[in-house]
Motif scaffolding. Sequence first.
Motif, PDB file in Angstrom:
ATOM      1  N   ASP A  37       0.903  -1.165   0.059  1.00 46.73           N
ATOM      2  CA  ASP A  37       0.024   0.045   0.104  1.00 46.73           C
ATOM      3  C   ASP A  37       0.968   1.221  -0.038  1.00 46.73           C
ATOM      4  O   ASP A  37       1.233   1.385   0.919  1.00 46.73           O
ATOM      5  N   VAL A  38       1.005   1.913  -1.120  1.00 50.50           N
ATOM      6  CA  VAL A  38       1.828   2.763  -1.143  1.00 50.50           C
ATOM      7  C   VAL A  38       1.365   4.259  -0.685  1.00 50.50           C
ATOM      8  O   VAL A  38       0.127   4.509  -0.999  1.00 50.50           O
ATOM      9  N   PRO A  39       1.838   4.794   0.287  1.00 51.60           N
ATOM     10  CA  PRO A  39       1.117   6.110   1.003  1.00 51.60           C
ATOM     11  C   PRO A  39       1.437   7.229  -0.347  1.00 51.60           C
ATOM     12  O   PRO A  39       2.339   7.352  -0.981  1.00 51.60           O
ATOM     13  N   GLU A  40       0.142   8.105   0.061  1.00 50.50           N
ATOM     14  CA  GLU A  40       0.090   9.534  -0.958  1.00 50.50           C
ATOM     15  C   GLU A  40       1.376  10.019  -1.431  1.00 50.50           C
ATOM     16  O   GLU A  40       1.728  10.165  -2.344  1.00 50.50           O
ATOM     17  N   GLU A  41       2.212  10.271  -0.253  1.00 47.55           N
ATOM     18  CA  GLU A  41       3.236  11.170  -0.576  1.00 47.55           C
ATOM     19  C   GLU A  41       4.467  10.416  -1.109  1.00 47.55           C
ATOM     20  O   GLU A  41       5.640  11.068  -1.518  1.00 47.55           O
ATOM     21  N   GLN A  42       4.491   9.010  -1.261  1.00 47.04           N
ATOM     22  CA  GLN A  42       5.353   8.421  -1.919  1.00 47.04           C
ATOM     23  C   GLN A  42       5.072   7.924  -3.439  1.00 47.04           C
ATOM     24  O   GLN A  42       5.982   7.280  -4.268  1.00 47.04           O
ATOM     25  N   LEU A  43       3.843   8.298  -3.756  1.00 48.93           N
ATOM     26  CA  LEU A  43       3.557   8.182  -5.367  1.00 48.93           C
ATOM     27  C   LEU A  43       4.432   8.347  -6.547  1.00 48.93           C
ATOM     28  O   LEU A  43       4.737   7.742  -7.172  1.00 48.93           O
ATOM     29  N   ASP A  44       5.162   9.554  -6.270  1.00 46.71           N
ATOM     30  CA  ASP A  44       5.855  10.067  -7.374  1.00 46.71           C
ATOM     31  C   ASP A  44       7.177   9.243  -7.465  1.00 46.71           C
ATOM     32  O   ASP A  44       7.586   8.931  -8.368  1.00 46.71           O
ATOM     33  N   ARG A  45       7.814   8.907  -6.319  1.00 39.58           N
ATOM     34  CA  ARG A  45       9.095   8.169  -5.925  1.00 39.58           C
ATOM     35  C   ARG A  45       8.640   6.775  -6.459  1.00 39.58           C
ATOM     36  O   ARG A  45       9.490   6.099  -7.223  1.00 39.58           O
ATOM     37  N   VAL A  46       7.568   6.196  -6.238  1.00 41.16           N
ATOM     38  CA  VAL A  46       7.058   4.721  -6.538  1.00 41.16           C
ATOM     39  C   VAL A  46       7.046   4.877  -8.109  1.00 41.16           C
ATOM     40  O   VAL A  46       7.380   3.857  -8.655  1.00 41.16           O
ATOM     41  N   CYS A  53      12.650   0.323 -12.877  1.00 36.62           N
ATOM     42  CA  CYS A  53      13.021  -0.976 -12.639  1.00 36.62           C
ATOM     43  C   CYS A  53      13.463  -1.776 -14.042  1.00 36.62           C
ATOM     44  O   CYS A  53      12.853  -1.774 -15.120  1.00 36.62           O
ATOM     45  N   PRO A  54      14.826  -2.234 -14.165  1.00 38.20           N
ATOM     46  CA  PRO A  54      15.171  -2.998 -15.508  1.00 38.20           C
ATOM     47  C   PRO A  54      14.396  -4.138 -15.953  1.00 38.20           C
ATOM     48  O   PRO A  54      14.590  -4.343 -17.165  1.00 38.20           O
ATOM     49  N   VAL A  55      13.755  -4.706 -15.152  1.00 38.73           N
ATOM     50  CA  VAL A  55      13.209  -5.889 -15.496  1.00 38.73           C
ATOM     51  C   VAL A  55      11.495  -5.875 -15.325  1.00 38.73           C
ATOM     52  O   VAL A  55      10.856  -6.898 -15.520  1.00 38.73           O
ATOM     53  N   GLN A  56      11.151  -4.450 -15.313  1.00 33.78           N
ATOM     54  CA  GLN A  56       9.730  -4.284 -15.172  1.00 33.78           C
ATOM     55  C   GLN A  56       8.949  -5.256 -14.150  1.00 33.78           C
ATOM     56  O   GLN A  56       7.972  -5.719 -14.464  1.00 33.78           O
ATOM     57  N   ALA A  57       9.438  -5.270 -12.841  1.00 32.04           N
ATOM     58  CA  ALA A  57       8.943  -6.286 -12.068  1.00 32.04           C
ATOM     59  C   ALA A  57       8.012  -5.717 -10.961  1.00 32.04           C
ATOM     60  O   ALA A  57       7.324  -6.344 -10.509  1.00 32.04           O
ATOM     61  N   ILE A  58       7.924  -4.361 -11.123  1.00 31.32           N
ATOM     62  CA  ILE A  58       6.851  -3.664 -10.308  1.00 31.32           C
ATOM     63  C   ILE A  58       5.609  -3.290 -11.085  1.00 31.32           C
ATOM     64  O   ILE A  58       5.465  -2.545 -11.900  1.00 31.32           O
ATOM     65  N   LEU A  59       4.530  -3.850 -10.474  1.00 27.26           N
ATOM     66  CA  LEU A  59       3.185  -3.652 -11.136  1.00 27.26           C
ATOM     67  C   LEU A  59       2.458  -2.711 -10.261  1.00 27.26           C
ATOM     68  O   LEU A  59       2.584  -2.948  -8.838  1.00 27.26           O
ATOM     69  N   ALA A  60       1.533  -1.941 -10.831  1.00 24.84           N
ATOM     70  CA  ALA A  60       0.853  -0.969 -10.045  1.00 24.84           C
ATOM     71  C   ALA A  60      -0.385  -0.739 -10.433  1.00 24.84           C
ATOM     72  O   ALA A  60      -0.937  -1.023 -11.638  1.00 24.84           O
ATOM     73  N   GLY A  61      -1.332  -0.275  -9.622  1.00 27.98           N
ATOM     74  CA  GLY A  61      -2.807   0.096  -9.779  1.00 27.98           C
ATOM     75  C   GLY A  61      -3.601  -1.014 -10.708  1.00 27.98           C
ATOM     76  O   GLY A  61      -3.806  -2.048  -9.982  1.00 27.98           O
ATOM     77  N   GLU A  62      -3.932  -0.709 -11.742  1.00 28.52           N
ATOM     78  CA  GLU A  62      -4.833  -1.547 -12.415  1.00 28.52           C
ATOM     79  C   GLU A  62      -4.282  -2.631 -12.684  1.00 28.52           C
ATOM     80  O   GLU A  62      -4.838  -3.991 -12.620  1.00 28.52           O
ATOM     81  N   GLU A  63      -3.079  -3.015 -13.126  1.00 28.29           N
ATOM     82  CA  GLU A  63      -2.270  -4.059 -13.268  1.00 28.29           C
ATOM     83  C   GLU A  63      -2.374  -5.247 -12.233  1.00 28.29           C
ATOM     84  O   GLU A  63      -2.535  -6.261 -12.289  1.00 28.29           O
ATOM     85  N   VAL A  64      -2.211  -4.377 -11.160  1.00 34.09           N
ATOM     86  CA  VAL A  64      -2.440  -5.276  -9.745  1.00 34.09           C
ATOM     87  C   VAL A  64      -3.534  -6.138  -9.733  1.00 34.09           C
ATOM     88  O   VAL A  64      -3.844  -7.193  -9.416  1.00 34.09           O
ATOM     89  N   ASN A  65      -4.746  -5.266  -9.723  1.00 30.61           N
ATOM     90  CA  ASN A  65      -6.249  -5.893  -9.717  1.00 30.61           C
ATOM     91  C   ASN A  65      -6.417  -6.771 -10.705  1.00 30.61           C
ATOM     92  O   ASN A  65      -7.089  -7.865 -10.635  1.00 30.61           O
ATOM     93  N   ALA A  66      -5.750  -6.547 -11.866  1.00 28.67           N
ATOM     94  CA  ALA A  66      -5.947  -7.703 -12.940  1.00 28.67           C
ATOM     95  C   ALA A  66      -5.319  -8.736 -12.628  1.00 28.67           C
ATOM     96  O   ALA A  66      -5.692  -9.978 -13.104  1.00 28.67           O
ATOM     97  N   ASP A  67      -4.341  -8.659 -12.006  1.00 34.36           N
ATOM     98  CA  ASP A  67      -3.614 -10.003 -11.580  1.00 34.36           C
ATOM     99  C   ASP A  67      -4.175 -10.693 -10.534  1.00 34.36           C
ATOM    100  O   ASP A  67      -4.019 -11.721 -10.302  1.00 34.36           O
ATOM    101  N   ALA A  68      -4.966  -9.983  -9.701  1.00 38.48           N
ATOM    102  CA  ALA A  68      -5.651 -10.670  -8.359  1.00 38.48           C
ATOM    103  C   ALA A  68      -6.921 -11.420  -8.924  1.00 38.48           C
ATOM    104  O   ALA A  68      -7.730 -11.568  -8.108  1.00 38.48           O
ATOM    105  N   ARG A  69      -7.201 -11.713 -10.147  1.00 40.75           N
ATOM    106  CA  ARG A  69      -8.218 -12.482 -10.380  1.00 40.75           C
ATOM    107  C   ARG A  69      -8.646 -13.695  -9.398  1.00 40.75           C
ATOM    108  O   ARG A  69      -7.635 -14.476  -9.071  1.00 40.75           O
TER     109      ARG A  69
END
Length: 69
Positions: A37-46, A53-69
């Motif tokens: 759960d990324v806090p509001e003030e960390q959003l830009d950094r995240v 990330c060189p291997v695109q390992a970090i998924l966020a937002g909609e992608e996370v929901n899509a993965d959580a089927r």
Amino acid sequence: MRIVVDLTRCQAYAQCVFLAPQVFELHGEEVLLYRPDVPEEQLDRVRQAIAACPVQAILAGEEVNADAR
Ligand code: SF4
């Protein structure tokens, strides 16, 4: 915003740790810990960490929901 790191993809390059140290943390040489759960003030950094990330390992937002089927 919620994030998920695909730890099978993560190679512990630590770019995310440098960019958002309050969200990502490396334990030892290759164990990545993170706050899903990324806090509001960390959003830009995240967002920078996601882009850096060189291997695109970090998924966020909609992608996370899509993965959580
Ligand atoms: S930048 Fe990507 S590969 Fe590197 S530690 Fe973070 S999630 Fe893992």
